[in-house]
Design a protein around this motif. Structure first.
Motif, PDB file in Angstrom:
ATOM      1  N   PRO A  10       6.130   2.678  -8.524  1.00 15.28           N
ATOM      2  CA  PRO A  10       7.175   3.271  -7.676  1.00 15.28           C
ATOM      3  C   PRO A  10       8.256   3.911  -8.511  1.00 15.28           C
ATOM      4  CG  PRO A  10       7.368   0.873  -7.768  1.00 15.28           C
ATOM      5  CD  PRO A  10       6.053   1.232  -8.390  1.00 15.28           C
ATOM      6  N   VAL A  11       8.822   4.988  -7.972  1.00 15.72           N
ATOM      7  CA  VAL A  11       9.858   5.702  -8.695  1.00 15.72           C
ATOM      8  C   VAL A  11      11.216   5.033  -8.502  1.00 15.72           C
ATOM      9  CG1 VAL A  11      11.085   7.887  -8.882  1.00 15.72           C
ATOM     10  CG2 VAL A  11       8.601   7.878  -8.565  1.00 15.72           C
ATOM     11  N   GLU A  12      11.468   4.477  -7.302  1.00 12.43           N
ATOM     12  CA  GLU A  12      12.756   3.848  -7.025  1.00 12.43           C
ATOM     13  C   GLU A  12      12.784   2.438  -7.610  1.00 12.43           C
ATOM     14  OE1 GLU A  12      15.351   5.256  -5.789  1.00 12.43           O
ATOM     15  OE2 GLU A  12      14.306   7.149  -5.472  1.00 12.43           O
ATOM     16  N   SER A  13      13.589   2.238  -8.639  1.00 17.42           N
ATOM     17  CA  SER A  13      13.630   0.933  -9.305  1.00 17.42           C
ATOM     18  C   SER A  13      14.963   0.229  -9.126  1.00 17.42           C
ATOM     19  CB  SER A  13      13.366   1.113 -10.798  1.00 17.42           C
ATOM     20  OG  SER A  13      14.403   1.875 -11.398  1.00 17.42           O
ATOM     21  N   ASP A  14      15.947   0.902  -8.515  1.00 23.95           N
ATOM     22  CA  ASP A  14      17.273   0.325  -8.284  1.00 23.95           C
ATOM     23  C   ASP A  14      17.893  -0.152  -9.593  1.00 23.95           C
ATOM     24  OD1 ASP A  14      19.459  -0.340  -6.820  1.00 23.95           O
ATOM     25  OD2 ASP A  14      18.567  -2.047  -5.789  1.00 23.95           O
ATOM     26  N   TYR A  15      17.853   0.729 -10.578  1.00 20.11           N
ATOM     27  CA  TYR A  15      18.376   0.403 -11.916  1.00 20.11           C
ATOM     28  C   TYR A  15      19.865   0.077 -11.863  1.00 20.11           C
ATOM     29  CZ  TYR A  15      19.625   1.099 -16.847  1.00 20.11           C
ATOM     30  OH  TYR A  15      20.098   0.930 -18.122  1.00 20.11           O
ATOM     31  N   VAL A 260      10.743  -0.372 -19.138  1.00 19.83           N
ATOM     32  CA  VAL A 260       9.968  -1.578 -18.821  1.00 19.83           C
ATOM     33  C   VAL A 260       8.468  -1.342 -18.955  1.00 19.83           C
ATOM     34  CG1 VAL A 260       9.396  -3.252 -17.018  1.00 19.83           C
ATOM     35  CG2 VAL A 260      11.766  -2.489 -17.310  1.00 19.83           C
ATOM     36  N   LEU A 261       7.978  -0.206 -18.463  1.00 18.32           N
ATOM     37  CA  LEU A 261       6.544   0.031 -18.443  1.00 18.32           C
ATOM     38  C   LEU A 261       5.958   0.343 -19.816  1.00 18.32           C
ATOM     39  CD1 LEU A 261       6.206   2.180 -15.198  1.00 18.32           C
ATOM     40  CD2 LEU A 261       5.966  -0.293 -15.481  1.00 18.32           C
ATOM     41  N   THR A 262       6.802   0.636 -20.804  1.00 19.75           N
ATOM     42  CA  THR A 262       6.295   0.987 -22.137  1.00 19.75           C
ATOM     43  C   THR A 262       6.497  -0.129 -23.155  1.00 19.75           C
ATOM     44  OG1 THR A 262       8.406   2.053 -22.669  1.00 19.75           O
ATOM     45  CG2 THR A 262       6.656   3.458 -21.784  1.00 19.75           C
ATOM     46  N   ALA A 263       6.950  -1.307 -22.697  1.00 18.36           N
ATOM     47  CA  ALA A 263       7.235  -2.395 -23.635  1.00 18.36           C
ATOM     48  C   ALA A 263       6.629  -3.699 -23.138  1.00 18.36           C
ATOM     49  CB  ALA A 263       8.746  -2.554 -23.823  1.00 18.36           C
ATOM     50  N   ARG A 264       6.473  -4.635 -24.043  1.00 19.59           N
ATOM     51  CA  ARG A 264       6.029  -5.981 -23.686  1.00 19.59           C
ATOM     52  C   ARG A 264       6.910  -7.005 -24.403  1.00 19.59           C
ATOM     53  NH1 ARG A 264       1.860  -4.586 -27.445  1.00 19.59           N
ATOM     54  NH2 ARG A 264       0.436  -3.959 -25.807  1.00 19.59           N
ATOM     55  N   ASN A 265       7.104  -8.127 -23.772  1.00 20.86           N
ATOM     56  CA  ASN A 265       7.871  -9.212 -24.362  1.00 20.86           C
ATOM     57  C   ASN A 265       6.946 -10.234 -25.019  1.00 20.86           C
ATOM     58  OD1 ASN A 265      10.370  -8.247 -23.667  1.00 20.86           O
ATOM     59  ND2 ASN A 265      10.797  -9.782 -22.094  1.00 20.86           N
ATOM     60  N   HIS A 306      14.187  -9.042 -11.037  1.00 27.25           N
ATOM     61  CA  HIS A 306      14.410  -7.712 -10.466  1.00 27.25           C
ATOM     62  C   HIS A 306      13.094  -6.925 -10.413  1.00 27.25           C
ATOM     63  CE1 HIS A 306      16.875  -4.088  -9.616  1.00 27.25           C
ATOM     64  NE2 HIS A 306      15.923  -3.464 -10.297  1.00 27.25           N
ATOM     65  N   CYS A 307      12.318  -7.012 -11.474  1.00 29.33           N
ATOM     66  CA  CYS A 307      11.040  -6.294 -11.513  1.00 29.33           C
ATOM     67  C   CYS A 307      10.066  -6.849 -10.477  1.00 29.33           C
ATOM     68  CB  CYS A 307      10.435  -6.382 -12.909  1.00 29.33           C
ATOM     69  SG  CYS A 307      11.319  -5.409 -14.156  1.00 29.33           S
ATOM     70  N   GLN A 308      10.045  -8.161 -10.321  1.00 31.92           N
ATOM     71  CA  GLN A 308       9.166  -8.768  -9.329  1.00 31.92           C
ATOM     72  C   GLN A 308       9.520  -8.307  -7.922  1.00 31.92           C
ATOM     73  OE1 GLN A 308       9.739 -12.934 -10.160  1.00 31.92           O
ATOM     74  NE2 GLN A 308       8.133 -13.000 -11.734  1.00 31.92           N
ATOM     75  N   VAL A 309      10.810  -8.253  -7.612  1.00 28.52           N
ATOM     76  CA  VAL A 309      11.264  -7.831  -6.279  1.00 28.52           C
ATOM     77  C   VAL A 309      10.843  -6.401  -5.983  1.00 28.52           C
ATOM     78  CG1 VAL A 309      13.320  -7.296  -4.905  1.00 28.52           C
ATOM     79  CG2 VAL A 309      13.188  -9.449  -6.180  1.00 28.52           C
ATOM     80  N   HIS A 310      10.863  -5.544  -7.019  1.00 26.62           N
ATOM     81  CA  HIS A 310      10.558  -4.120  -6.824  1.00 26.62           C
ATOM     82  C   HIS A 310       9.109  -3.772  -7.166  1.00 26.62           C
ATOM     83  CE1 HIS A 310      14.961  -4.063  -6.832  1.00 26.62           C
ATOM     84  NE2 HIS A 310      14.882  -2.930  -6.187  1.00 26.62           N
ATOM     85  N   GLY A 311       8.298  -4.775  -7.419  1.00 28.57           N
ATOM     86  CA  GLY A 311       6.881  -4.521  -7.684  1.00 28.57           C
ATOM     87  C   GLY A 311       6.616  -3.779  -8.970  1.00 28.57           C
ATOM     88  N   ILE A 312       7.442  -4.007  -9.983  1.00 28.53           N
ATOM     89  CA  ILE A 312       7.298  -3.328 -11.271  1.00 28.53           C
ATOM     90  C   ILE A 312       6.671  -4.296 -12.277  1.00 28.53           C
ATOM     91  CG2 ILE A 312       8.532  -2.191 -13.151  1.00 28.53           C
ATOM     92  CD1 ILE A 312      10.768  -1.589 -11.089  1.00 28.53           C
ATOM     93  N   PRO A 313       5.568  -3.921 -12.913  1.00 29.42           N
ATOM     94  CA  PRO A 313       4.942  -4.813 -13.897  1.00 29.42           C
ATOM     95  C   PRO A 313       5.904  -5.178 -15.021  1.00 29.42           C
ATOM     96  CG  PRO A 313       3.469  -3.013 -13.359  1.00 29.42           C
ATOM     97  CD  PRO A 313       4.803  -2.682 -12.733  1.00 29.42           C
TER      98      PRO A 313
END
Length: 343
Positions: A10-15, A260-265, A306-313
């Motif tokens: 999704p494009v809307e991430s509510d940054y 977020v999508l280009t990094a890993r922890n 925040h990522c979980q709420v917005h469905g962002i990996p």
């Protein structure tokens, strides 16, 4: 072009909401006391290592201190990294002074050159056109680019997974060569100061080795120190982005998705965070580069939720698994090198 294939999110991430949550908790405020302690410990470790060389004068046992110097050099580099991001002080002059002392004088690396390179990486991570960390060089991170390699370069690409660690032993030398080249051409803001400090570093380092070791011992110490320093830096940065995807234009336009999508922890305890200079929490660091290192672990659950709420990996893995992912990607890209380059 892509590193591991594009993904759709999704494009809307509510940054803006995430930034508000981070700010209200004071996680972007500098932590000068933490860095005073950390910087003091680094300097004490450096002085003890130097004292060890003096005490073991002309002894082959002194070579065993080379790995210690490599770790201390890495820790000083991490401190300089944090200073450059203004995690220690919001003052540009104070930050520059800290970087010039720790980067140029203590480590022999150009602050200005590294800052330009690192800022480009932060602006567009894993962008094959804009991120210098994934530009074509000793390693290739894109199959299409691998297919364009020829001759010896193609052979290196075919074997890049197996050559990863051996080639990292040359990384410290590569950084120093790039630093010298940078100060020899116009463009750096503190060019003369940087050149003088790089020269001072070289003179002091050479004087230390020559005055405490025989020539043979000094050469072995130099080789071991620089090789392990390069491996240490490479192993600290590799888990974060290598093998992660590039983005669609819509994703790249969103500041949260872009980072977020280009990094890993690589979550872990305080010791792992110290040894990796806080870079194991790469997602939080990229979202908030000026966030002091000790605050990253406090921001992690906020960002993850925040990522979980917005469905962002939100990708996390172990340290060993992160290397496995990076090696697998290097191996997959290597398969695209021209057949004539295969051994």
């Amino acid at each position: 072009m892509s590193l591991t294939g594009q993904i759709r999110q999704p494009v809307e991430s509510d940054y803006g909401e995430l930034v508000r949550q981070i700010r209200v908790r004071g996680l972007l405020q500098p932590r000068p006391r933490y860095y005073v302690v950390l910087g003091s410990l680094n300097l004490v470790a450096l002085l003890l290592a130097v004292a060890g060389l003096v005490l073991l004068r002309d002894s082959w046992w002194a070579v065993l201190l080379a790995p210690v110097f490599a770790v201390v050099s890495g820790q000083i580099a991490f401190f300089s990294h944090d200073a450059a991001h203004r995690q220690i002080s919001r003052s540009s002059r104070v930050s520059a002074m800290l970087c010039l002392v720790h980067g140029n004088l203590l480590n022999g690396l150009s602050y200005g050159w590294w800052l330009d390179k690192h800022n480009a990486h932060h602006a567009h991570p894993n962008d094959l056109e804009s991120d210098p960390d994934v530009a074509v060089g000793a390693f290739v991170f894109d199959a299409e680019q691998a297919g364009e390699r020829r001759g010896m370069a193609a052979w290196l690409t075919r074997h890049q997974a197996g050559l990863f660690f051996p080639m990292l032993t040359l990384e410290a030398i590569n950084l120093r060569v790039s630093s010298v080249r940078a100060v020899l051409r116009p463009g750096l803001r503190y060019r003369r100061t940087e050149a003088a400090l790089l020269l001072a570093h070289g003179v002091l380092y050479a004087a230390l080795l020559v005055s405490t070791l025989t020539w043979a011992q000094a050469l072995v110490f130099l080789a071991v120190h620089q090789a392990l320093f390069g491996v240490y830096l490479g192993c600290s940065f590799a888990p974060a982005h290598k093998g992660m995807p590039t983005l669609t234009p819509e994703q790249d336009s969103d500041p949260l998705l872009r980072q977020v999508l280009t990094a890993r922890n690589v979550p872990g305890g305080p010791f792992l965070g110290l040894m990796l200079g806080g870079l194991n929490l790469q997602i939080e660091h990229h979202l908030f580069p000026s966030m002091p290192r000790p605050n990253l672990r406090r921001a992690r659950p906020i960002v993850r939720r925040h990522c979980q709420v917005h469905g962002i990996p939100y990708l996390e893995t172990t340290l060993l698994a992160s290397y496995g992912l990076a090696f697998r990607h290097l191996h997959e890209v290597a398969g695209s090198a021209p057949p004539s380059a295969r051994s």
